[in-house]
Design an enzyme around this catalytic site. Structure first.
Site, PDB file in Angstrom:
ATOM      1  N   CYS A 279      51.223  42.466  43.833  1.00 56.30           N
ATOM      2  CA  CYS A 279      51.664  41.573  44.913  1.00 56.30           C
ATOM      3  C   CYS A 279      53.019  40.931  44.573  1.00 56.30           C
ATOM      4  CB  CYS A 279      50.586  40.542  45.215  1.00 56.30           C
ATOM      5  SG  CYS A 279      50.790  39.737  46.823  1.00 56.30           S
ATOM      6  N   HIS A 363      45.992  44.255  46.754  1.00 56.27           N
ATOM      7  CA  HIS A 363      45.161  43.597  45.747  1.00 56.27           C
ATOM      8  C   HIS A 363      44.018  44.522  45.340  1.00 56.27           C
ATOM      9  CE1 HIS A 363      46.706  39.411  45.523  1.00 56.27           C
ATOM     10  NE2 HIS A 363      47.216  39.725  46.706  1.00 56.27           N
ATOM     11  N   GLU A 365      41.932  44.296  43.018  1.00 54.69           N
ATOM     12  CA  GLU A 365      40.738  43.591  42.541  1.00 54.69           C
ATOM     13  C   GLU A 365      39.862  43.068  43.657  1.00 54.69           C
ATOM     14  OE1 GLU A 365      43.072  40.401  44.088  1.00 54.69           O
ATOM     15  OE2 GLU A 365      43.639  42.168  42.941  1.00 54.69           O
TER      16      GLU A 365
END
Length: 394
Positions: A279, A363, A365
Site C-alpha cells: 500500500c 492488502h 493480509e
C-alpha cells in the site's frame, strides 16, 4: 438551500460546498473533519475503522447492514488504540444493529463512542456514493449532538478550510514511537491467533501505520519481527542485520512521507536486502525507484477488487484502501509491472528487475478471497531463502 433540519435529527454530514445530509448521530458526540470516501465491503467494518490507512477520512459504508457481529478487542488493526490514527467518522444507511456473534464483547455504537468515532446513520448512502463517484471525494465535517444543535454554516466553513490529504504526511503520527517485537500469527480458524514455531527469518518492518494482520501474516511464514518507527534511518535498520525489510501500509500523501522516507528506502535497496512493500509502502518504493504518484478521484476502498497477477495470469479478489496511486506511465524500464486493477487498469504491483524487491498496492493480509493473496508473503519468504542460502520451507 434551506438550512432547516428535520425534527429529531441528531447527526449531520456537512460538505465543503454547503450540502447537508441529515440523520441520527451514532457513537461519539462531537464533530470531525476529513475526506469522505465510500467502502464497498460487506464485512470487516471494525477492521476498516481501525485501519491507520483511513486516518483523516470519513468512511461511508455502501452495505446497509453494519454492526451485526458487534466488535471485539481481537480484530482491531492499528497498533495504537486511538481513533486519531484511524478513521475519523463513519456513515451508515441504517442504524447499527445489535450484535449477534459469539466473539462480540461490545456493540458497534458503544465501541465507537468509547473510541471517539463520530457516526451518522439514516442517510441515503447510495446518493452519497454516486456523488463521490461522479465528483470525487469531498471534504466534510461529520457531527453528532444529542439535541440536534448544529451551526451548519460554521461546519461548512470548517470543511472548506480543511486542506485535505494532498501534501499531508500522516505516517509520522500513525507510526510507533519506539521499536518493538511481534510474535503473534494468523487466526487458527477456530478460536485464537496462532503462535508460530521457531522463526526462520529476521524481518524489520518500517511502520508507516502498519496493520496487525500484516505482522501476523509475516510471523506465520517464519519471521521474527521487529517493528521500527517511520523515521528510522537505514543504517539503524541494517545494523539489525535483517534477512528482509517490509515497508508497511499507512495514511496520507506518499510524496509527503517520501520526503524523509525515500532516501532511507534507497539506502536499503543499495544493501541488496529483500524488500516487500504494501500500500503506502508500495507507493514510496515506487517513488524511490523513479516513478510518480497521483491523487485519485474516488480512490479504491473495498474488499471486492479484482487484481490480476501478471506474473502468473491469475486473478485474485483483494482488499484495497488507497486514495493515491502509482502513475503507470511513469514506471521506469528498471521496473516490471506485476499486478493491475481489473476495475480501472491502475497499477497494483511492481518488481525491481533482477533484484529481490517487490510491492503491491492491495492488502494481501486482509483475505477477502479469503486467502487469494497470502502467497505474497510466501514469495517474500522465498526471496529471503535465496538471499540467505536457506532451503525453502516445504
Amino acid at each position: 438551500m434551506s438550512r432547516d433540519l428535520l425534527p429529531g435529527v441528531t447527526g449531520v454530514l456537512v460538505l465543503a460546498d454547503g450540502a447537508v445530509l441529515q440523520g441520527q448521530g451514532v457513537g461519539a458526540v462531537g464533530e470531525a473533519v476529513g475526506e469522505v470516501c465510500f467502502n464497498t465491503a460487506m464485512t470487516g467494518y471494525q477492521e476498516i475503522l481501525t485501519d491507520p490507512s483511513y486516518m483523516a477520512q470519513i468512511v461511508a459504508f455502501t452495505f446497509p447492514h453494519v454492526g451485526n457481529v458487534g466488535t471485539n478487542v481481537e480484530d482491531i488493526e492499528q497498533i495504537s488504540g486511538s481513533a486519531e490514527t484511524a478513521a475519523r467518522g463513519a456513515i451508515f444507511r441504517d442504524l447499527p444493529t445489535p450484535p449477534a456473534n459469539w466473539r462480540s464483547d461490545a456493540d458497534l455504537a458503544v465501541w465507537m463512542a468509547r473510541r471517539g468515532v463520530v457516526g451518522l446513520a439514516g442517510v441515503d448512502t447510495r446518493a452519497l456514493t454516486r456523488r463521490i463517484r461522479e465528483q470525487g471525494m469531498p471534504h466534510a465535517v461529520i457531527a453528532h449532538h444529542p439535541e440536534g444543535r448544529f451551526d451548519l454554516d460554521a461546519l461548512s466553513a470548517r470543511a472548506a478550510a480543511w486542506n485535505g490529504l494532498e501534501g499531508l504526511d500522516l505516517a509520522k503520527d500513525a507510526s510507533c514511537l519506539q521499536p518493538f517485537t511481534w510474535e503473534e500469527g494468523l487466526w487458527d480458524g477456530e478460536s485464537a491467533y496462532a503462535r508460530p514455531g521457531a522463526p526462520k527469518y529476521d524481518v524489520v518492518v518500517i511502520d508507516y501505520g502498519v496493520k496487525r494482520n500484516i505482522l501476523r501474516a509475516l510471523a506465520s511464514v517464519g519471521a521474527r519481527i521487529t517493528v521500527v518507527p517511520a523515521s528510522t534511518p537505514a543504517d539503524e535498520i541494517l545494523a539489525r542485520n535483517p534477512d528482509g525489510v517490509m515497508l508497511s501500509n499507512g495514511p496520507g500523501d506518499p510524496a509527503a512521507t517520501g520526503a524523509y522516507a525515500v532516501p532511507q528506502i534507497r539506502a536499503l535497496l543499495e544493501s541488496g536486502k529483500p524488500v516487500f512493500g504494501i500500500c503506502l509502502g508500495h507507493q514510496m518504493l515506487s517513488l524511490a525507484l523513479g516513478a510518480r504518484t497521483v491523487k485519485m478521484e474516488q480512490g479504491h476502498h473495498g474488499a471486492n477488487h479484482p487484481v490480476k497477477d501478471l506474473t502468473t495470469g491469475k486473478v485474485e479478489i483483494v482488499s484495497m484502501n488507497h486514495g493515491f496511486t502509482v502513475d503507470r506511465a511513469s514506471l521506469p524500464d528498471t521496473l516490471e509491472e506485476t499486478h493491475i486493477s481489473l476495475f480501472d487498469g491502475t497499477n497494483a504491483g511492481i518488481a525491481l528487475k533482477g533484484r529481490p524487491v517487490f510491492s503491491v498496492q492491495h492488502h494481501p493480509e486482509a483475505s477477502p478471497g479469503p486467502t487469494d493473496s497470502l502467497y505474497l508473503f510466501e514469495r517474500f519468504a522465498r526471496l529471503m531463502d535465496a538471499a540467505t542460502g536457506q532451503e525453502p520451507t516445504p
